[in-house]
Design an enzyme around this catalytic site. Structure first.
Site, mmCIF file in Angstrom:
data_model
loop_
_atom_site.group_PDB
_atom_site.id
_atom_site.type_symbol
_atom_site.label_atom_id
_atom_site.label_comp_id
_atom_site.label_asym_id
_atom_site.label_seq_id
_atom_site.Cartn_x
_atom_site.Cartn_y
_atom_site.Cartn_z
ATOM 1 N N LYS A 168 0.843 -1.199 0.000
ATOM 2 C CA LYS A 168 0.000 0.000 0.000
ATOM 3 C C LYS A 168 0.880 1.252 0.000
ATOM 4 O O LYS A 168 1.968 1.211 0.565
ATOM 5 C CB LYS A 168 -0.919 0.014 1.228
ATOM 6 C CG LYS A 168 -1.778 -1.224 1.393
ATOM 7 C CD LYS A 168 -2.836 -1.347 0.312
ATOM 8 C CE LYS A 168 -3.715 -2.572 0.554
ATOM 9 N NZ LYS A 168 -4.753 -2.727 -0.480
ATOM 10 N N HIS A 287 -6.207 -13.817 -7.776
ATOM 11 C CA HIS A 287 -7.087 -12.800 -7.199
ATOM 12 C C HIS A 287 -8.443 -12.867 -7.892
ATOM 13 O O HIS A 287 -8.537 -13.237 -9.054
ATOM 14 C CB HIS A 287 -6.483 -11.399 -7.353
ATOM 15 C CG HIS A 287 -7.130 -10.389 -6.460
ATOM 16 N ND1 HIS A 287 -8.338 -9.801 -6.766
ATOM 17 C CD2 HIS A 287 -6.756 -9.885 -5.261
ATOM 18 C CE1 HIS A 287 -8.676 -8.969 -5.790
ATOM 19 N NE2 HIS A 287 -7.735 -8.999 -4.866
#
Length: 471
Positions: A168, A287
């Protein structure tokens, strides 16, 4: 060959495709649909319409029906059940002969079962709740390129969940700063770090630069910790050719694992990449970006348990499954049901967990369940209880949001996880005694103590939209 006389015109689907006396064969592919019919359309007609439009039928009788054995090839609606607590909808169970589907092609199965039929006017809404893939069909699919045991052996990690984190902010970092974050988290105690699903090759960070800096970070963390580490390098790309180019470069960099967005990338690309990973000794992280568009509406779409089964057949070593306790949607019993579909060899029908059929996977390897999305140290006792050891607990903000930085956040997660596993192995009900287990571990870990204080009030207590149907 059919001996029936051709009779032109339009007739009710139920005359051909509603067969309540049919006993499904072991080789049949079985599907359960939740059907919400239009007003004045009977349940039998709506169920038969779904069976017809997802197999051999069309809107009118055609003379070429006489050129084949329609009774052999047609889908058969063989059972109807009430949906608990829902007066509008019902469950329709449909059996399909296996010869309707190309071997090893999830693409072909889904094109039939969730194709044009989902826009059919006879139904207001339609949801594919579950599929029973017969073992005959399972054996034609490649499945996970490696599987759980092979991954544990390669990573040399046993007896606990793997720990990971998504870098992040997920967009905007330069490749060098991105690699720095990877190093700090792996050095702090995580096993894996991860590209976010929408990190591909943008102007702020081209994929080659990211792969190089990340690979350097992984090597450095391995040398300093003596542990095997990895980073999920996302090779999802605009074309299959470019995807394989990125996969080959990841292999040259020495990466143990790559990543693919299987729904946005597509099942053809995913199966091809899984085959490449199997041939090249590479782990494959999957994912599920876009899944909620497909599975979150409780009346229309495809339940995630179906997508999970399809992914296991298509190929992947990890799959994101939600967390139950984090920021993303997930009913606990339903999640336990599809996590078993990823990992176990045989799963019996269990309506309390949303499983409508027995499912036999034969000897197909299992898939690691990945718990990711809004989780932090306070969630770890519940996560270890829910997902067990054969899982990846993935903390993005729950690592990098630590006041002392990335390495401290990673250390806090590692200490908390090992404390929970130890307590569980000693017979402690860790979810029930979460505060005591974590507080005891925090006495020897200032990183964990700070993490507990930082996130002590953070909860995601929203009602689940897609609940199990129950009376």
């Amino acid at each position: 060959m059919s001996t029936k006389t051709y009779d032109a015109g339009v007739k009710d689907y139920a005359l051909t495709y509603w067969t309540p006396d049919y006993v499904p064969l072991d080789s049949d592919l079985l599907a359960c649909f939740k059907v919400t019919p239009q007003a004045k359309v009977s349940r039998e007609e709506a169920a038969a319409a779904v069976a017809a439009e997802s197999s051999t039928g069309t809107w009118t009788t055609v003379w070429s029906d006489l050129l084949t054995d329609l009774d052999y090839y047609k889908g058969r609606a063989y059972r109807i059940e009430d949906v608990p607590g829902d007066k509008e909808s019902f469950y329709a169970f449909i059996a399909y002969p296996l010869d309707l589907f190309e071997e090893g092609s999830i693409v072909n199965v889904l094109t039939s079962l969730v194709g044009n039929v989902f826009g059919f006017k006879a139904v207001r809404a339609l949801r594919l709740e579950d599929i029973r893939f017969p073992l005959h069909y399972v054996k034609t699919c490649g499945g996970p390129p490696n599987g759980i045991q092979v991954e544990r052996d390669r990573m040399d990690k046993y007896g606990r969940p793997f720990l990971g984190a998504t870098v992040k902010p997920k967009l905007g970092l330069s490749a060098k700063n991105y690699g720095r974050a990877v190093y700090e988290m792996l050095r702090g105690g995580l096993d894996f770090t991860k590209d976010d699903e929408n990190v591909n090759s943008q102007p702020f960070m081209r994929w080659q630069n990211r792969f190089e800096f990340v690979s350097e970070a992984v090597r450095k963390a391995q040398e300093e910790t003596g542990e095997r580490k990895g980073h999920y390098l996302n090779v999802t790309a605009p074309t299959c050719e470019e995807m394989f180019k990125r996969a080959e470069f990841a292999k040259e960099c020495g990466a143990p694992i790559i990543m693919h967005d299987f729904l946005t990338g597509g099942f053809t690309a995913n199966t091809s990449l899984a085959n490449w990973c199997r041939d090249n000794g590479m782990l494959l992280h999957i994912h599920r970006a876009m899944h909620a568009v497909i599975d979150r509406n409780p009346k229309h779409g495809i339940h995630f348990r179906v997508l999970a089964k399809c992914l296991r057949l298509s190929g992947g070593d990890h799959l994101h499954t939600g967390t139950v306790v984090g920021k993303l949607e997930g009913d606990r019993q339903s999640t336990l049901g599809f996590v078993d579909q990823l990992r176990e060899s045989f799963i019996p029908e269990d309506r309390s967990r949303g499983l409508f059929f027995d499912q036999d996977w034969g000897g197909m390897p299992g898939v690691m369940a990945v718990a990711s999305g809004g989780i932090h140290v306070w969630h770890i006792p519940a996560l270890v209880t829910i997902f067990g050891d054969d899982s990846v607990l993935q903390f993005g903000g729950g690592t990098q949001g630590h006041p002392w930085g990335n390495a401290a956040g990673a250390a806090a997660n590692r200490v908390a996880t090992e404390a929970c596993v130890k307590a569980r192995n000693e017979g402690v009900e860790i979810e029930k005694h979460a505060r005591e287990v974590l507080s005891d571990a925090a006495r020897h870990s200032p990183e964990l103590a700070v993490a507990m204080e930082t996130w002590k009030e953070i909860k995601f207590e929203f009602d689940v939209v897609d609940k199990l149907d129950a009376a």
